[in-house]
Structure formats: structure tokens, C-alpha cells
Design an enzyme around this catalytic site. Structure first.
Site, short mmCIF file in Angstrom:
data_model
loop_
_atom_site.label_atom_id
_atom_site.label_comp_id
_atom_site.label_asym_id
_atom_site.label_seq_id
_atom_site.Cartn_x
_atom_site.Cartn_y
_atom_site.Cartn_z
N ALA A 12 0.75 -1.26 0.00
CA ALA A 12 0.02 0.05 0.11
C ALA A 12 0.78 1.34 0.11
CB ALA A 12 -0.88 0.02 1.27
N ALA A 13 2.02 1.33 0.54
CA ALA A 13 2.91 2.37 0.47
C ALA A 13 3.65 2.64 -0.88
CB ALA A 13 3.73 2.13 1.54
N GLY A 17 0.36 1.55 -5.24
CA GLY A 17 -0.68 1.77 -4.05
C GLY A 17 -0.98 3.31 -4.14
N ARG A 94 12.96 -7.88 -8.32
CA ARG A 94 14.14 -8.74 -8.48
C ARG A 94 15.34 -7.57 -8.20
NH1 ARG A 94 15.95 -12.32 -13.46
NH2 ARG A 94 13.72 -12.57 -13.81
N ASN A 107 9.04 -14.90 -3.85
CA ASN A 107 7.57 -14.62 -4.11
C ASN A 107 6.75 -15.66 -3.45
OD1 ASN A 107 7.09 -11.94 -5.02
ND2 ASN A 107 8.68 -12.39 -6.56
N VAL A 131 -1.57 -8.66 -8.74
CA VAL A 131 -1.01 -7.24 -9.51
C VAL A 131 0.80 -7.76 -9.24
CG1 VAL A 131 -0.21 -5.13 -9.64
CG2 VAL A 131 -2.68 -5.78 -9.16
N ASN A 133 4.36 -9.31 -9.47
CA ASN A 133 5.01 -10.10 -10.31
C ASN A 133 5.84 -11.03 -9.63
OD1 ASN A 133 4.12 -9.14 -12.77
ND2 ASN A 133 5.18 -7.58 -12.66
N ASP A 161 -2.10 -5.49 -20.00
CA ASP A 161 -1.97 -5.78 -21.45
C ASP A 161 -2.82 -5.64 -22.26
OD1 ASP A 161 0.87 -7.52 -20.59
OD2 ASP A 161 -0.61 -7.85 -19.06
N ARG A 164 -3.16 -1.95 -23.12
CA ARG A 164 -2.06 -1.64 -23.97
C ARG A 164 -2.47 -2.11 -25.55
NH1 ARG A 164 2.84 -3.81 -19.74
NH2 ARG A 164 3.13 -1.64 -18.71
N HIS A 189 1.26 -12.85 -18.00
CA HIS A 189 1.63 -11.23 -17.64
C HIS A 189 3.26 -11.00 -17.82
CE1 HIS A 189 2.25 -7.25 -16.90
NE2 HIS A 189 2.90 -7.51 -15.84
P1 NAX Z 1 6.96 -0.66 -5.26
O1 NAX Z 1 8.34 -1.15 -5.02
O2 NAX Z 1 6.88 0.92 -5.51
O3 NAX Z 1 6.00 -1.03 -4.12
C1 NAX Z 1 5.81 -2.33 -3.66
C2 NAX Z 1 5.41 -2.25 -2.13
O4 NAX Z 1 5.12 -3.52 -1.97
C3 NAX Z 1 6.52 -1.63 -1.30
O5 NAX Z 1 6.11 -0.71 -0.51
C4 NAX Z 1 6.92 -2.95 -0.58
O6 NAX Z 1 7.38 -2.57 0.76
C5 NAX Z 1 5.77 -3.57 -0.45
N1 NAX Z 1 5.76 -5.28 -0.11
C6 NAX Z 1 6.78 -5.89 -0.46
N2 NAX Z 1 6.40 -7.27 -0.14
C7 NAX Z 1 5.31 -7.23 0.67
C8 NAX Z 1 4.50 -8.21 1.45
N3 NAX Z 1 4.93 -9.27 1.48
N4 NAX Z 1 3.39 -7.47 1.97
C9 NAX Z 1 3.06 -6.34 2.03
N5 NAX Z 1 3.61 -5.41 1.21
C10 NAX Z 1 4.70 -5.75 0.64
O7 NAX Z 1 6.44 -1.37 -6.52
P2 NAX Z 1 5.28 -1.12 -7.43
O8 NAX Z 1 5.66 -0.15 -8.73
O9 NAX Z 1 4.04 -0.46 -6.59
O10 NAX Z 1 4.61 -2.32 -8.26
C11 NAX Z 1 4.07 -3.46 -7.43
C12 NAX Z 1 4.32 -4.87 -8.07
O11 NAX Z 1 3.42 -4.85 -9.08
C13 NAX Z 1 5.53 -5.31 -8.64
O12 NAX Z 1 5.80 -6.56 -8.25
C14 NAX Z 1 5.41 -5.05 -9.99
O13 NAX Z 1 6.48 -5.94 -10.67
C15 NAX Z 1 4.02 -5.51 -10.14
N6 NAX Z 1 3.55 -5.07 -11.54
C16 NAX Z 1 2.55 -5.87 -12.16
C17 NAX Z 1 2.01 -5.16 -13.30
C18 NAX Z 1 0.93 -6.41 -14.15
O14 NAX Z 1 0.31 -5.82 -15.09
N7 NAX Z 1 0.69 -7.57 -13.41
C19 NAX Z 1 2.01 -4.10 -14.01
C20 NAX Z 1 3.03 -3.04 -13.15
C21 NAX Z 1 3.95 -3.69 -12.22
O15 NAX Z 1 5.15 -3.77 -12.78
#
Ligand code: NAX
Length: 327
Positions: A12-13, A17, A94, A107, A131, A133, A161, A164, A189
Site C-alpha cells: 500500500a505504500a 498503491g 528482482r 515470492n 498484481v 509479479n 496488457d 495496452r 503477464h
Molecule cells: P513498489 O516497490 O513501489 O511497491 C511495492 C510495495 O510492496 C513496497 O512498498 C513494499 O514494501 C511492499 N511489499 C513488498 N512485499 C510485501 C508483502 N509481503 N506484504 C505487503 N507489502 C509488501 O512497486 P510497484 O511499482 O508498486 O509495483 C508493485 C508490483 O506490481 C511489482 O511486483 C511489479 O512488478 C508489479 N506490476 C505488475 C503489473 C501487472 O500488469 N500485473 C504491471 C505493473 C507492475 O510492474
């Protein structure tokens, strides 16, 4: 007025989020008459929890009439209590020098724990969207870790996707995205996804006939959609966030409120349709009504499409095999 529903969001942060929560709280996901309680999850780490508090302060300062409650959590067992909608955005990115297998394993640990927590604590009707990855495999892991919940409650996000693909086809044909129907994205995805406009129409005309260029399809369209995430990182220096959040809103809104016969793409556990083995979390065309999705069946698959589907399926079954020992 309607009874509030509970919406859990992990990560969420994070960047997604930040683009997501304000829209959920303003009613763009579940409707302008649906009060929500946000259950916000972050890692227990002090810095992440502090950043989460900051986001919550901003949510308060929006004074959204539909936001009737808000909680911060560091543990999915409490964070998912009675939740009706769970958007699993947080995942392990990664890191430098990290192999694909390490990423999958890190993961797998997160999504096993979250699946178990949902199994134990969430509403029995919870709608889960993954969402983070690798989204399809993470959703598969969460589903397998939640045996007491219906498997169809677990989905992965292919909607970005899908969106897009719509915008690329609109640009190519000089039409409006909103007029294009029956787009499909098959599979994972990842860059192997197969965006398929063979059935798509715009203003009643077949998109395939308007484009009529298989070289463009194979050499321009599919690589453009497949590598769009990388192109955005290259341009912005950060990964897609607003468009990802928008796709998550689209996915959940359509699942909850229905598509009125329109096709959308969702990553859902296969029932064996199109030769995809049962339970593989795969992008399929669906329609939704009354809170349930239904896979569009019986679409013809030509040789080119079959090759593309096989490739994205192989990637998914390899990922699944890579985590099998962890489940
Ligand atoms: P960010 O790194 O900005 O934010 C991720 C947040 O998740 C961080 O604040 C982290 O502390 C928190 N987090 C990590 N592990 C956690 C857990 N076990 N429980 C609760 N919180 C946790 O990444 P952001 O840009 O927001 O992307 C989030 C995810 O979306 C990534 O895995 C990214 O690869 C994926 N995406 C997926 C897409 C899709 O189409 N399915 C597209 C966009 C995005 O790339």
C-alpha cells in the site's frame, strides 16, 4: 445506504498503491454508492509502516465520503480479516544479481503466507486480484495455499496488457479505444503474452480487416505490447504505476459490477478450455455478471495463435514447476 465492504491492498505504500488507493476510496472501483473500509498492508519494516501512515494521512485529507474506515497492518493474518476484495500488489522485486529461481522462491514465500491468511481470515466470497509479479504464478500459489476458498476467487492481472493492446490497435486503425470490442490477451503477464485482435471489432467492422497486415501483427504490435513495461521504465526511469493501478481498478470494477456482455481479459485458473491444463492461471477472454466471470468458449485457434499460446503456456508451466516443491 449500502453496507461498507472491506478492501485489502498489499504494497500500500508503494508506487502502484499511491495511484490506486485514492481511486478506490473515491468510488471508482466499486461504485459511487459503495462505502469502503481500507485494510492496508505493508511489510512490518519501520520505514514502510511510516510511509504507509503518510499515505493514510493523505487519504484522510481527501475527506472521501465513501471512505468509512482505514487500518494499517504488517501481518496478513490480521490484515485480511473479513476482507471482501484483496488486491495483492506488494511483491519482492528482482534485486541485483538475483536469479529468476530466487525471485520465484522469494515470492512463493510471500504468496503462500498470504494465501493461507486469506484462507483463514477473509470473507468466503473474497475476490482476489494479484498484481505483484510474477503475477500469474503468484496468484496460482495463493490459490493453492487457500484450499477452503473457491479457486475461481483467485485471479491475476492481465488487464494492463489488454488496455495496452486496445490503445495500440486504436492508434493503428485511427479509431477510439472505447469503440473497440472483443480484444483478447492469452497467457502470462510477461512479454510472452499473446494479444489477439482476430475477433475484435470497431464500430461493427473487423479490426483484422482494417489492419490486414500480419507482419505488423507479429513484428510490431506484439513486441510493442509485450515490451511496453520495459519501454516505460526506459522513458520514465520508473515502472508503470498509474496505468497498472488503472488496470487493477478496471479488473475489479468489471468483476464486481459486470461487463454487460463486453469481453475483457482476466488471468483465471483454467478449467481445461483451449487445452490449457486445469488450474494454470492464464489470461482468457471473459464476460462478467453478478460477481462471476465466465470464460468465452469455442473461439477458433489458428496455427499462429496456437504457437503463441503454446509459448506463453510453456513459460507458465515452467514457473509453476519451479515452485511446486514450495507448495
Ligand atoms: P513498489 O516497490 O513501489 O511497491 C511495492 C510495495 O510492496 C513496497 O512498498 C513494499 O514494501 C511492499 N511489499 C513488498 N512485499 C510485501 C508483502 N509481503 N506484504 C505487503 N507489502 C509488501 O512497486 P510497484 O511499482 O508498486 O509495483 C508493485 C508490483 O506490481 C511489482 O511486483 C511489479 O512488478 C508489479 N506490476 C505488475 C503489473 C501487472 O500488469 N500485473 C504491471 C505493473 C507492475 O510492474
Amino acid at each position: 445506504s449500502k453496507k461498507p465492504v472491506r478492501v485489502a491492498v498489499t504494497g500500500a505504500a508503494g508506487q502502484i498503491g499511491y495511484a490506486l488507493l485514492f481511486r478506490i476510496a473515491s468510488g471508482e472501483m466499486l461504485g459511487k454508492d459503495q462505502p469502503v473500509i481500507l485494510q492496508l498492508l505493508e511489510i512490518p519494516d519501520e520505514k514502510a509502516q511510516k510511509a504507509l501512515k503518510g499515505v493514510m494521512m493523505e487519504l484522510e485529507d481527501c475527506a472521501f465520503p465513501l471512505l468509512v474506515g482505514m487500518e494499517a497492518h504488517g501481518d496478513p493474518n490480521t490484515g485480511f480479516k473479513d476482507t471482501d476484495y484483496a488486491l495483492l500488489v506488494g511483491a519482492r522485486p528482482r534485486g541485483p544479481g538475483m536469479e529468476r529461481a530466487d525471485l520465484l522462491a522469494a515470492n512463493a514465500q510471500i504468496f503462500t503466507a498470504q494465501g493461507k491468511a486469506l484462507d483463514k481470515a477473509a470473507s468466503r466470497n473474497v475476490k482476489v486480484l494479484v498484481v505483484g509479479n510474477p503475477a500469474n504464478t503468484n496468484a496460482y500459489i495463493a490459490m493453492k495455499s487457500a484450499p477452503s476458498l473457491p479457486r475461481e476467487n483467485f485471479t491475476a492481472m492481465l488487464r494492463l496488457d489488454h488496455n495496452r493492446a486496445l490503445s495500440q490497435v486504436a492508434a493503428k486503425t485511427g479509431t477510439r479505444v472505447g469503440d473497440i470490442e472483443k480484444m483478447v490477451v492469452w497467457g502470462n503477464h510477461s512479454p510472452t503474452m499473446y494479444a489477439d485482435y482476430r475477433f475484435a471489432t470497431v464500430g461493427g467492422k473487423a479490426v483484422k480487416d482494417l489492419i490486414n497486415d500480419q507482419v505488423w501483427n507479429a513484428d510490431v504490435f506484439l513486441p510493442t505490447v509485450g515490451k511496453r513495461g520495459a519501454a516505460i521504465i526506459d522513458a520514465r526511469g520508473l515502472s508503470s504505476a498509474a496505468s497498472a493501478a488503472n488496470a487493477a481498478i478496471d479488473h475489479m470494477r468489471d468483476w464486481a459490477l459486470g461487463t454487460n456482455g463486453k469481453w475483457v481479459t482476466m488471468g483465471v485458473p483454467s478449467n481445461g478450455d483451449y487445452g490449457i491444463p486445469k488450474d494454470v492461471m492464464f489470461g482468457f477472454p471473459v464476460t462478467t455478471a453478478n460477481g462471476k466471470y465466465e470464460i468465452i468458449k469455442g473461439l477458433p485457434i489458428d496455427e499462429f495463435s496456437q504457437e503463441r499460446i503454446n509459448k506463453t503456456l510453456k513459460e507458465l508451466t515452467d514457473e509453476q514447476a519451479g515452485v511446486a516443491h514450495l507448495l
